[in-house]
Design an enzyme around this catalytic site. Structure first.
Site, PDB file in Angstrom:
ATOM      1  N   ASP A  16      -5.489 104.284 -20.247  1.00 26.73           N
ATOM      2  CA  ASP A  16      -6.022 104.205 -21.608  1.00 26.73           C
ATOM      3  C   ASP A  16      -7.547 104.220 -21.552  1.00 26.73           C
ATOM      4  OD1 ASP A  16      -6.110 103.869 -24.391  1.00 26.73           O
ATOM      5  OD2 ASP A  16      -6.336 101.707 -24.167  1.00 26.73           O
ATOM      6  N   ASP A  28     -10.465 108.757 -27.864  1.00 24.16           N
ATOM      7  CA  ASP A  28      -9.445 107.768 -27.526  1.00 24.16           C
ATOM      8  C   ASP A  28      -8.164 108.476 -27.123  1.00 24.16           C
ATOM      9  OD1 ASP A  28      -7.873 105.568 -27.247  1.00 24.16           O
ATOM     10  OD2 ASP A  28      -7.964 104.913 -29.330  1.00 24.16           O
TER      11      ASP A  28
END
Length: 1142
Positions: free
Chosen positions: A1020, A818
C-alpha cells in the site's frame, strides 16, 4: 581516465588492462617533500563525462584564469587520452589553511551561460592535479557496509534543480570549492608529503556590500565573522547576465599513505570472489576436458600401433585416415599467415605490458604511461610478427616473403587506423580535447612506418632464412572426399561453441574492466588479471585442441582456419557483452558518444579475435604434428598388411562393418560427451556469476549510515529524478511538504509525528476492516471509502504527490497518488458547500472545452458502487458520486470525462474522474487524488490500451529529491524481481503479496510459513509503517535488538516500540532487513526503510505489529523508499528492484 583506455584499443585489447599498480615510483613522478609554507602548485586537467565520453580542456569554459596559461609537457599517452594539463589560479601554502579566498568574478553572457548549462546537463566533471595526485570528491555511501566513504574522480561543474514551489528546471554552478590536502609529516625532518587531494563543491550565491573591488569582502563567506560555506542552501544560478563569484577554501589533514583514497576498490569482496571463482571453475573444467581428451587419444594411438589384421587396417576410421590430407595447404593461406603473425605481435605486447604493470612501473601517478608503453611495445613486437608470419608462410611452401611481410605490417594496423581516423574526425567535430592533434598524429604515423614496418620486414627476413618446417606425414596428390558431417560438427556451430569457454574465462572480470574504462574508476589488481589471462590462454588452447581432434575423427581435415576461428569467435561474445553493457550500465545518449563507444569496442573485439585465434591456431598446430608424428612409424607396416592375401570377401565385409559401427559409436559417444562438458562449463560459469552476485548480496549484512542523512535539510535545492526527466510517460513524485513540491508553501500546517502515526493506524484499521468484511452501519464503506488520503510527513513517510495536466487548456494540478483507491477526483468550482484550502487554483469545468458530465444511465455511473462503495445518484440526468474515508473526509460531485495530460506525448481523452464540489478532510494543499487501484474506474484500467495496466514508482527518501511515477513498461529496470499478486485481495482495490520470510543481518528468521499465509499481506502506497503479524514482528524485533545491542535504548513512540538514543553519534551501523516473497523475489530494504527518525534521541525501528494474528501484513511506504516498485496488473504480479529513483 577512460579516454586513456579507449585510445589503448588502438594499440590493443581494451579488456585486459586499465590503470596501473603501485609499488615504487619512476623518476619524475615521485612525490615531493614540502616544508611548512611552501607553495603548492595546482594544475587543471580536462573536463570529463561518462554520458558523452568526450573530454574538453578546462579553459573551454569561462572559469577563472591565471595571468598566463601555461601548458604542461605531456607524454604520448596523455595526449591520446585527451589530457590537457595547464596551470591553475588556485594558490595553496603547505600546512597553512585558507578560507573564503576570492578567485574572480564573472558575468555570464548568452554564449557562456549556454556553455555552462550544456556541460552541467551532460554531467561533466572538473579534474585537477596536485603533486601528481588527481582531485577526488568523497561520497558518503550510506546504504552499504564498510567503508563508509568512497571517492569519485573530479567534481561536477554544477547541478540541476528547482526553486521551492516552482516546476521550472534551473542550472546551478559549483562556484565554491572546499579543498582538503591530506599529508604525511616526517617527525624527524618536519617535512610533509602530500598523500591526498579532495574537494567538496558548493553552489553559493555570494553577496557583498557596496561596489565590487579587489578588497571586497563577501557577506556570505567571511572567516573574520565566522561565516563559512557549509551547504548549498542559496545556490548560484547559471543564467545570462548573472554574476558568479568563484571562491575556495583550503585545509590540511594528516593521513597515512599516498593513493589510499584512489585505489580503494568498490565492492572488493565480490571482485575477489569473482576472480577466484572464475579461476577455480575454469581450471577444473579445463583439466577435466584435457584428461578426457588425452585418455581417448592414448587409446587411439595404442590401437593403431596394435593393428595386425588386414580387415582392421582396411576399415579403420577416424583421424588416422586423413593423414594424407591433414597438412594440405589451406585456402587463403597468405591471409592466415598474416593473422597469425599479428596475433603473435598482440600476445607479446600483452605479456610484457602485464609484467611491467605487476612490477609497478606503470604507476597511476605516471599518467599516460600505460598507453605509451603499449604503443611502443606494439611497435617493437613487429619483429616477432614478421618472424612468425614468414615461418608459417615458408611451411606453406611460399616463396615471396616480402609480400607476406608487407601484408603483416599493414593489414591489422590499417583496419584499426581507419576506424581510429573516423572516430577522431567525430571528436574533432565536437571540438573535444580528445581529438588527436596533427603533431601527435604525425608521431603515430612515424612509429608505424618508421619503426614498426621495418621491424616486420627484418623479422620476416630472419624467419624466412630459417629452414622450412617439414610435415610429419606426406600429403596425397588427390584430396580425400570429406564425408557428410553430423549437425553438431557443422563448422559454424562448432566455431560458435568453441568461443564460449574463452569468453567464460574472462567475462566476470570484464565487467570490472569495462566499469573502470567507461565510468572513470581505477583498476589496479594486475596480479589477478594476469591469472585470468593465463586461464584465457589455457582455455583457448584446450578447447581448440579438443574440437580439432573431434573434427579429424570425423574425417574432416580442413582444420587450419577452423582452429583459428574456434577460439577467435570469443571476440563475438565480447562485442555482444559490450553491447549488453552499453544498454544496461551506461547513460550515453548522444549519437557521437555511442559511435565512439562501439567504435572502440569494435577495435578491442577485433584485437581480441586476433589474439585468441592465434593461441588456438598454434595449439592445434602443435597437437596435429604431435599425434601424426606418433602414428607415422606405423604407416609403412599398414601398407604391407594391405597387400597380403585376405580372407573371403563376405567374412571381411561382415567383420569390417562391425568394426566400423563400434568405432563410430565410440566416437559419437566421445563427441556427445564433449558437448555435454562444454554445456556444463557454460552453465557453471554462468552459475558462477549468479553465485557471485548472490555472494555480494549476502556479504553486505549491515548499513553504516550518517545520522545526518535521517534529518535532511529543508533548505537544500531540489534534485530531480533522472528517470522521471528522461522517460516520456513518467511524472516526478515529490514529498507533499518537501523542497520539490509545488504546494510546500500552503498555509495548512503539516502534522507532527504523533499525528502521522495516529492517522496511519486509522488507515491500517480501515484496511483490516475492509479485508475482514467487518463493516459498520454508521459509515458506508468499500474498497477505498475507509482509507484516509493523508497519512505522511515532510520526511518521506507518505503524502507523495504527482503533477499532471487536466482539461483544455491544460491546468497543472497536484494529486496524491494512492494504490488503495480507485476513483480519481479533484476539487471543482463552484464549491456548493465547502472546499478545503488548495494551493493551486481550483479547477473550473466551464473553462475547459473537453469537459462533459457522465449520464446517470451510463455504465460508468453503474460502476461507482464497486469503485467508491456508494451507488451513483442523479442530478438533472447527470451522475453524482460520493466517496467517504474512515477519518470522515469525503468528496461529493459529478462523475465526468476530461482530457488528462501526463506529458506532451502522453495525452488521454475521455478519462472518467470525479469533479468534487463538496470536499472536506485532510487533503489540504493538494487538488485531489489519483486512484491507482484495480477497479475498472482506476487510472491504470482506463489507460490499459496504452500501458497494459503497468505502472511503477520510486518514492524518494529525502524531501529535496524527487522520485518517479511511470506508466507502461518504458524504463523498467531489468533487475526487477516479480512476485504474483495474492488472492487475499481479490475483489478489492489492493495489490496482495505472499510474504514467505524475513532476514535480519543476512540471517533468515525462523518464522513458520503459516504466520504469513493465514492472514495474507498487501502492498500500500498510503500506509506509512509496515505492519507484520505479531509472531513475525516479535522475531524481527528480537533479531534487530540483538544486532543493535551496542546502542542505548529509549522510550517507545506511539506504535513504534523499539527505539534508540543516538545522541552524540555521527554514524550508526544497522543490520540489513530483507523480505522474501513467493516466486523467489528477495527485496533488501534501504537503510531509510529500516529506521524512522523523530530526533537524535529517538530513532526507532520502522515496523509495527498487528494486534491480531488474523490481520493482514502491510508493506508500507517507508519500506518502499528508493525501491522501484512495478505493478503489472495484466500479468497479475508486483515487482521490486533496487535504486529505483536513479
Amino acid at each position: 581516465m577512460g579516454m586513456e583506455l579507449k585510445r589503448s584499443a588502438i594499440a590493443f585489447l581494451l579488456l585486459l588492462f586499465v590503470h596501473a599498480a603501485h609499488s615504487f615510483y619512476l623518476p619524475g613522478v615521485a612525490p615531493q617533500d614540502f616544508e611548512k609554507g611552501d607553495e603548492l602548485k595546482v594544475k587543471v586537467n580536462k573536463l570529463t563525462s561518462i554520458k558523452t565520453q568526450l573530454p574538453y580542456s578546462y579553459y573551454s569554459l569561462p572559469f577563472c584564469q591565471p595571468k598566463k596559461i601555461v601548458d604542461s609537457t605531456e607524454n604520448l599517452g596523455e595526449v591520446l587520452r585527451g589530457d590537457r594539463i595547464e596551470n591553475a589560479p588556485y594558490s595553496f601554502k603547505m600546512r597553512e589553511a585558507q578560507m573564503c579566498n576570492i578567485l574572480c568574478r564573472v558575468t555570464l553572457d548568452a554564449k557562456t551561460a549556454k556553455a555552462f548549462k550544456e556541460k552541467i546537463d551532460d554531467e561533466y566533471r572538473v579534474n585537477m592535479i596536485l603533486d601528481n595526485l588527481p582531485l577526488v570528491v568523497p561520497i558518503e555511501r550510506v546504504d552499504q557496509g564498510s567503508p563508509a566513504v568512497v571517492y569519485q574522480l573530479g567534481y561536477h561543474v554544477g547541478l540541476k534543480g528547482q526553486y521551492e514551489g516552482s516546476k521550472e528546471q534551473k542550472f546551478f554552478m559549483h562556484n565554491h570549492l572546499a579543498f582538503t590536502v591530506r599529508y604525511h609529516r616526517d617527525v624527524e625532518t618536519d617535512a610533509a608529503r602530500i598523500v591526498g587531494f579532495e574537494v567538496k563543491p558548493y553552489s553559493v550565491k555570494h553577496e557583498y556590500d557596496g561596489e565590487w573591488s579587489e578588497k571586497t569582502r563577501l557577506t556570505t563567506c567571511d572567516p573574520h565573522k565566522k561565516r563559512l560555506v557549509v551547504s548549498s542552501s542559496t545556490p548560484q544560478e547559471v543564467e545570462q547576465k548573472k554574476e558568479i563569484i568563484f571562491t575556495y577554501d583550503e585545509s590540511e589533514v594528516k593521513w597515512a599513505s599516498r593513493w589510499d583514497a584512489y585505489l580503494l576498490m568498490n565492492d572488493n569482496q565480490i571482485h575477489w570472489f569473482s576472480i577466484v571463482n572464475s579461476l577455480m571453475i575454469v581450471l577444473f573444467l579445463s583439466g577435466m576436458v584435457a584428461m578426457i581428451m588425452l585418455r581417448t587419444l592414448y587409446r587411439d594411438i595404442s590401437r593403431y600401433n596394435e593393428l595386425e589384421t588386414q580387415e582392421e587396417a582396411q576399415e579403420e576410421t577416424g583421424w588416422k585416415l586423413v593423414h594424407g590430407d591433414v597438412f594440405r595447404l589451406p585456402a587463403n593461406s597468405d591471409l592466415l599467415c598474416v593473422y597469425v603473425g599479428t596475433g603473435v605481435q598482440c600476445l607479446g605486447m600483452v605479456l610484457v605490458t602485464m609484467i611491467f604493470a605487476m612490477l609497478g612501473f606503470l604507476s597511476p601517478s605516471n599518467r599516460g604511461g600505460l598507453m605509451t608503453a603499449m604503443l611502443l611495445l606494439w611497435v617493437f613486437m613487429g619483429l616477432f610478427a614478421g618472424y612468425a608470419s614468414s615461418r608459417l608462410y615458408k611451411m606453406f611452401k611460399g616463396t615471396e616473403w616480402k609480400r607476406i611481410a608487407f601484408r603483416t605490417a599493414f593489414l591489422f594496423p590499417a583496419v584499426v587506423s581507419s576506424i581510429f581516423f573516423v572516430l577522431n574526425a567525430l571528436i574533432w567535430g565536437q571540438k573535444s580535447s580528445g581529438a588527436v592533434p596533427f603533431g601527435t598524429m604525425f608521431a603515430l604515423i612515424f612509429l608505424w612506418f618508421g619503426i614498426s614496418v621495418p621491424l616486420v620486414f627484418v623479422g620476416a627476413y630472419l624467419g624466412f632464412k630459417k629452414p622450412a618446417v617439414d610435415d610429419p606425414v606426406k600429403t596425397n596428390k588427390i584430396p580425400r572426399q570429406i564425408p557428410e558431417q553430423a549437425w553438431y560438427m557443422n563448422p559454424v556451430f562448432s566455431i560458435l561453441i568453441g568461443g564460449i569457454l574463452p569468453f567464460g574465462a574472462v567475462f566476470i572480470e570484464l565487467f570490472f574492466i569495462l566499469t573502470s574504462i567507461w565510468l572513470n574508476q581505477f583498476y589496479y589488481i594486475f596480479g589477478f588479471l594476469f591469472l585470468v589471462f593465463v586461464i584465457l590462454i589455457v582455455t583457448c588452447a584446450e578447447i581448440t585442441v579438443v574440437l580439432c581432434y573431434f573434427q579429424l575423427c570425423s574425417e574432416d581435415y580442413l582444420w587450419w582456419w577452423r582452429s583459428y576461428l574456434t577460439s577467435g569467435s570469443s571476440a563475438l561474445y565480447l562485442f555482444l557483452y559490450a553491447t549488453f553493457y552499453f544498454f544496461t550500465k551506461l547513460q550515453i545518449t548522444k549519437l557521437v558518444s555511442a559511435m565512439l563507444y562501439f567504435g572502440y569496442m569494435l577495435i578491442a573485439s577485433y584485437a581480441f579475435f586476433v589474439l585468441t585465434g592465434t593461441i588456438g591456431f598454434y595449439a592445434c598446430l602443435w597437437f596435429t604434428r604431435l599425434i601424426y608424428s606418433s602414428a607415422n612409424n606405423q604407416n609403412g607396416r599398414h601398407t604391407i598388411i594391405l597387400l597380403q592375401n585376405s580372407p573371403s570377401r563376405a567374412t571381411r565385409t561382415d567383420t569390417s562393418t562391425n568394426v566400423r559401427e563400434k568405432k563410430r559409436a565410440k566416437m559419437s559417444f566421445n563427441r556427445n560427451l564433449l558437448n555435454i562438458i562444454i554445456i556444463l562449463c557454460v552453465c557453471l560459469n554462468w552459475d558462477c556469476s549468479e553465485g557471485a552476485q548472490e555472494k555480494q548480496r549476502r556479504a553486505i549484512d549491515s548499513h553504516t549510515i550518517q545520522l545526518s542523512s535521517l534529518f535532511p535539510s529543508s533548505s537544500s535545492p531540489c534534485v530531480l529524478s533522472t528517470r522521471a526527466s528522461s522517460t516520456k510517460s513518467s511524472l516526478h513524485v515529490t514529498h507533499r511538504h518537501g523542497t520539490c513540491s509545488r504546494i510546500t508553501s500552503a498555509k495548512a500546517k503539516s502534522p507532527d509525528h504523533a499525528e502521522i502515526l495516529r492517522l496511519d493506524q486509522a488507515r491500517v484499521n480501515s484496511i483490516h476492516s475492509k479485508l475482514s468484511k467487518k463493516l459498520t452501519d454508521r459509515v458506508r464503506q468499500s474498497k477505498s471509502t475507509d482509507l484516509p488520503a493523508k497519512d505522511g510527513s515532510t520526511y518521506g513517510s507518505g503524502n507523495f504527490v504527482v503533477t499532471l495536466g487536466i482539461g483544455t487548456p491544460k491546468h497543472d494540478l497536484s494529486l496524491i497518488f494512492d494504490t488503495g483507491s480507485d476513483l480519481t477526483w479533484i476539487q471543482c468550482e463552484p464549491c456548493v458547500r465547502t472546499c478545503y484550502s488548495q494551493k493551486e487554483p481550483i479547477f473550473n469545468p466551464s473553462s475547459s472545452s473537453s469537459y462533459h458530465n457522465v449520464s446517470c444511465s451510463s455504465a460508468e455511473c453503474s460502476s461507482l458502487s464497486s469503485a467508491t462503495g456508494n451507488s451513483g445518484t442523479c442530478s438533472a440526468s447527470n451522475c453524482v458520486y460520493g466517496i467517504q474515508y474512515g477519518d470522515q473526509s469525503f468528496s461529493v460531485g459529478f462523475l465526468a470525462k476530461e482530457k488528462f495530460t501526463l506529458t506532451a506525448s502522453n495525452v488521454f481523452d475521455g478519462v472518467n474522474f470525479g469533479c468534487g464540489e463538496n470536499n472536506q478532510g485532510l487533503f489540504t494543499g493538494v487538488a485531489g487524488l489519483l486512484g491507482l487501484g484495480r477497479d475498472k474506474l482506476s487510472f491504470p484500467s482506463q489507460t490499459a490500451a496504452t500501458y497494459n495496466k503497468i505502472f511503477s514508482y520510486c518514492l524518494p527518501s529525502s524531501a529535496s529529491y524527487t522520485g518517479h511515477l511511470t506508466f507502461g513498461s518504458a524504463g523498467v529496470s531489468r533487475s526487477v524481481k516479480f512476485t504474483p499478486i495474492s488472492t487475499i485481495t481479490d475483489g478489492t482495490s489492493f495489490y496482495g503479496l505472499d510474504i514467505v520470510g524475513i532476514s535480519v543481518g543476512g540471517q533468515k528468521l525462523a518464522i513458520p510459513p503459516t504466520v504469513f499465509s493465514t492472514p495474507g499481506a498487501l502492498i500500500d502506497s498510503g500506509t506509512v509503517i509496515s505492519r507484520l503479524p505479531p509472531k513475525a514482528y516479535a522475531a524481527l524485533r528480537g533479531a534487530f535488538k540483538a544486532k543493535m545491542s551496542q546502542y542505548k535504548n529509549t522510550s517507545a513512540v506511539s506504535i513504534l516500540d523499539t527505539c534508540y538514543d543516538l545522541t552524540g553519534l555521527k554514524t550508526v551501523t544497522i543490520p540489513t532487513v530483507s523480505f522474501y516473497f513467493n516466486g523467489g523475489a528477495v527485496v533488501q530494504l534501504g537503510s531509510k526503510g529500516v529506521l524512522y527518525a523523530f530526533k537524535m534521541s529517538q530513532v526507532c525501528l520502522a515496523f509495527a505489529g498487528n494486534s491480531d494474528d488474523n490481520n493482514a501484513a502491510i508493506f508500507g511506504n517507508v519500506q518502499q523508499q528508493t525501491l522501484e516498485v512495478v505493478y503489472d496488473g495484466a500479468a497479475g504480479r508486483v515487482g521490486f528492484a533496487p535504486n529505483g529513483c536513479s
